[in-house]
Design an enzyme around this catalytic site. Structure first.
Site, mmCIF file in Angstrom:
data_model
loop_
_atom_site.group_PDB
_atom_site.id
_atom_site.type_symbol
_atom_site.label_atom_id
_atom_site.label_comp_id
_atom_site.label_asym_id
_atom_site.label_seq_id
_atom_site.Cartn_x
_atom_site.Cartn_y
_atom_site.Cartn_z
ATOM 1 C CG HIS A 73 51.244 -131.647 56.525
ATOM 2 N ND1 HIS A 73 52.060 -131.383 57.599
ATOM 3 C CD2 HIS A 73 51.966 -131.289 55.432
ATOM 4 C CE1 HIS A 73 53.215 -130.891 57.177
ATOM 5 N NE2 HIS A 73 53.178 -130.833 55.851
ATOM 6 C CG LEU A 76 47.013 -129.221 47.124
ATOM 7 C CD1 LEU A 76 45.576 -128.717 47.078
ATOM 8 C CD2 LEU A 76 47.046 -130.710 46.770
ATOM 9 C CG ASN A 107 55.873 -125.780 50.882
ATOM 10 O OD1 ASN A 107 54.707 -126.104 50.694
ATOM 11 N ND2 ASN A 107 56.869 -126.656 50.942
ATOM 12 C CG ASP A 165 55.193 -128.099 56.426
ATOM 13 O OD1 ASP A 165 55.693 -128.729 57.366
ATOM 14 O OD2 ASP A 165 55.048 -128.560 55.281
ATOM 15 C CG HIS A 192 59.022 -127.865 59.061
ATOM 16 N ND1 HIS A 192 58.823 -128.629 57.939
ATOM 17 C CD2 HIS A 192 60.354 -127.934 59.312
ATOM 18 C CE1 HIS A 192 59.981 -129.141 57.537
ATOM 19 N NE2 HIS A 192 60.929 -128.727 58.352
ATOM 20 C CG HIS A 245 56.254 -133.187 59.306
ATOM 21 N ND1 HIS A 245 57.123 -132.598 60.192
ATOM 22 C CD2 HIS A 245 56.186 -132.356 58.236
ATOM 23 C CE1 HIS A 245 57.552 -131.467 59.677
ATOM 24 N NE2 HIS A 245 57.007 -131.279 58.500
ATOM 25 C CG ASP A 319 54.451 -133.912 54.741
ATOM 26 O OD1 ASP A 319 54.212 -132.999 53.922
ATOM 27 O OD2 ASP A 319 55.499 -133.942 55.423
HETATM 28 O O1 DOR Z 1 59.580 -134.016 52.799
HETATM 29 C C1 DOR Z 1 59.066 -132.916 52.804
HETATM 30 N N1 DOR Z 1 58.602 -132.350 51.682
HETATM 31 N N2 DOR Z 1 58.968 -132.239 53.972
HETATM 32 C C2 DOR Z 1 58.552 -130.961 54.021
HETATM 33 O O2 DOR Z 1 58.502 -130.417 55.103
HETATM 34 C C3 DOR Z 1 58.203 -130.240 52.782
HETATM 35 C C4 DOR Z 1 57.796 -131.165 51.718
HETATM 36 C C5 DOR Z 1 57.739 -130.516 50.354
HETATM 37 O O3 DOR Z 1 57.146 -129.443 50.236
HETATM 38 O O4 DOR Z 1 58.234 -131.118 49.386
#
Ligand code: DOR
Length: 457
Positions: A73, A76, A107, A165, A192, A245, A319
């Site tokens: 997770h 990038l 995302n 996510d 998510h 997460h 994450d």
């Molecule tokens: O804290 C987070 N940041 N949770 C997420 O689900 C997405 C991530 C992000 O892409 O910044």
């Protein structure tokens, strides 16, 4: 940092005298490990039998030889926010953190929602040639939650899972269909789990601390209710859902119950949900502590650790969510959610969970390698002869202080600055090639070379 040698290794590589810890087989012994043609060839007392002309030797005495860590997770940011991270900078951060594979979420901007986008991420990862980059594709087009992506095509292009996510799949009906399609192609849907109505406008965990700070809270129920929905849909469809997460005690309990009933669920948590609480926000107001799902209470932290101990939580993933300094250096409610973590994950897990007495080393390595390999159905997670030679060589006793200015990541939004950790990757090996050597090891190697040449003079 040493760059990867991109030639295919023709010579064998012998890792001599390390402590081989393989959670897949229960092996934990001092031995040699021989790599040939990108695969583990043999494990045992090998150095006498190996032809040193045909084999490079690395002395790993005193170090742990572990199956390559997989971070399932990460974010990038390429394409779209290359100022925060690129596939190249993220790859450097990954190998520095001992990660032999990373799984970037969809995302990006635009989202990774078609074949071209999935191929781009994979190909760019291959070009950089450090860690393996195994992309996740979006569940819905543009991650808008309206229309399913072409899941067959995405899998064909190399997606290892699908997920929106960053945002939840709000429609239960779409989630059901996503699960059904994913099952046909043998991949998990990564959930998510967040009810966006319950979490709306929330800045941090809803509880005593949010009330005292006057910040709008996100109740644990926002996560638990969606975990519950997705477990029920996984049961309905017989499909594999992976819960990302996990932060709340109630979620751990729901997943434990579903596993006992035979629901096909795997689940993950992150180092920050095992170590930090909402209280730390009250103490510092550090926007690097703002994350989604939010940091919760000590009771939740205890439950998450218990979930890792009994295997309810199969995976620890970072994450890693890079954000620019400009975007984080604002008042708490205006800051985006997310913290970086690829370069600190192993150190935190070893220091707080292993040296801290919660997990055995083998359990921790299982959550960092075998767990994600099994959740994704990919090769890796073991050192058995014949398996691909992805390995992380670890100095369990190495003390270091977290200093984001030394990170390979382009971003600096790390909440662990100044933490004293014990345990650091020394070498990262992907497909039998050394793709990262820690500066400590390099210095040691140079001293040894200098000694050898002085002797020969
Ligand atoms: O804290 C987070 N940041 N949770 C997420 O689900 C997405 C991530 C992000 O892409 O910044």
């Amino acid at each position: 940092m040493r760059e990867m040698n991109t030639e295919k290794r023709t010579k064998g590589l012998l890792l001599k005298g390390g402590r081989i810890v393989d959670p897949a087989t229960g092996r934990d012994e001092v031995a040699d490990l021989l790599i040939e043609a990108g695969r583990v060839k043999d494990v045992g007392k090998l150095s006498a039998a190996v032809d040193s002309d045909r084999c490079e030797m690395i002395d790993v005495t005193g170090l742990v030889v572990a199956p390559g860590l997989i971070d399932m997770h990460v974010h990038l940011r390429e394409p779209g926010r290359e100022d925060e991270e690129t596939i190249e900078s993220g790859s450097h951060a990954a190998v520095k953190g001992g990660l032999t594979a990373v799984v970037p979420m969809a995302n990006t901007n635009p989202p990774t929602d078609d074949q071209t986008a999935v191929r781009f991420v994979r190909e760019r990862g291959r070009e950089v040639g450090l860690t393996r980059i195994l992309p996740v594709a979006a569940v819905t087009k543009q991650q808008e939650g309206k229309e399913l992506t072409e899941i067959a095509e995405l899998v064909d292009a190399g997606a290892v899972a699908i997920s929106d996510d960053g945002v939840p799949v709000r429609s239960a009906e779409l989630m059901r269909r996503a699960l059904e399609y994913a099952k046909m192609f043998g991949i998990p849907v990564i959930s998510h789990a967040e009810d966006p109505d319950l979490s709306a406008d929330g800045q941090m965990h809803e509880g005593l601390v949010s009330t005292s700070l006057g910040l709008h809270g996100i109740p644990a129920a926002a996560e638990e209710s969606m975990v519950s929905r997705d477990l029920i849909l996984a049961r309905l469809t017989g499909s594999h859902v992976h819960i990302a997460h996990v932060s709340a005690k109630g979620s751990v309990e729901l997943i434990r119950g579903a596993k006992a009933q035979g629901v096909r669920v795997t689940a993950e948590t992150a180092p920050h949900y095992c170590t930090l609480t909402d209280e730390s926000i009250a103490e510092t107001f550090d926007t690097n502590l703002k994350v989604n799902p939010p940091l919760r209470t000590q009771e939740d932290v205890q439950a998450v650790i218990k979930g890792l101990v009994d295997g309810t939580l199969d995976v620890i993933a970072s994450d890693h969510a890079p954000h620019s300094i400009a975007e984080k250096e604002v008042e708490f409610p205006a800051a985006p959610c997310g913290m970086i973590g690829m370069e600190t994950m192993l150190g935190i897990v070893l220091t707080k969970l292993v040296h801290g007495g919660h997990l055995s080393l083998s359990q921790a390595l299982a959550r960092l390698s075998l767990g994600p390999a099994s959740a994704l159905g990919i090769e890796g997670g073991t050192l058995e002869p014949g398996s691909p030679a992805h390995l992380t060589i670890i100095d369990l006793g190495k003390e270091w202080v977290v200093d984001p200015s030394t990170f390979a990541s382009k971003s600096r939004n790390c909440p662990f600055t100044g933490w004293r950790l014990t345990g650091l990757p020394m070498l990262t090996i992907v497909d039998g090639r050394v793709v990262y050597t820690s500066p400590d090891r390099e210095a040691r190697g140079q001293r040894a070379k200098a000694r050898a040449s002085a002797k020969n003079r």
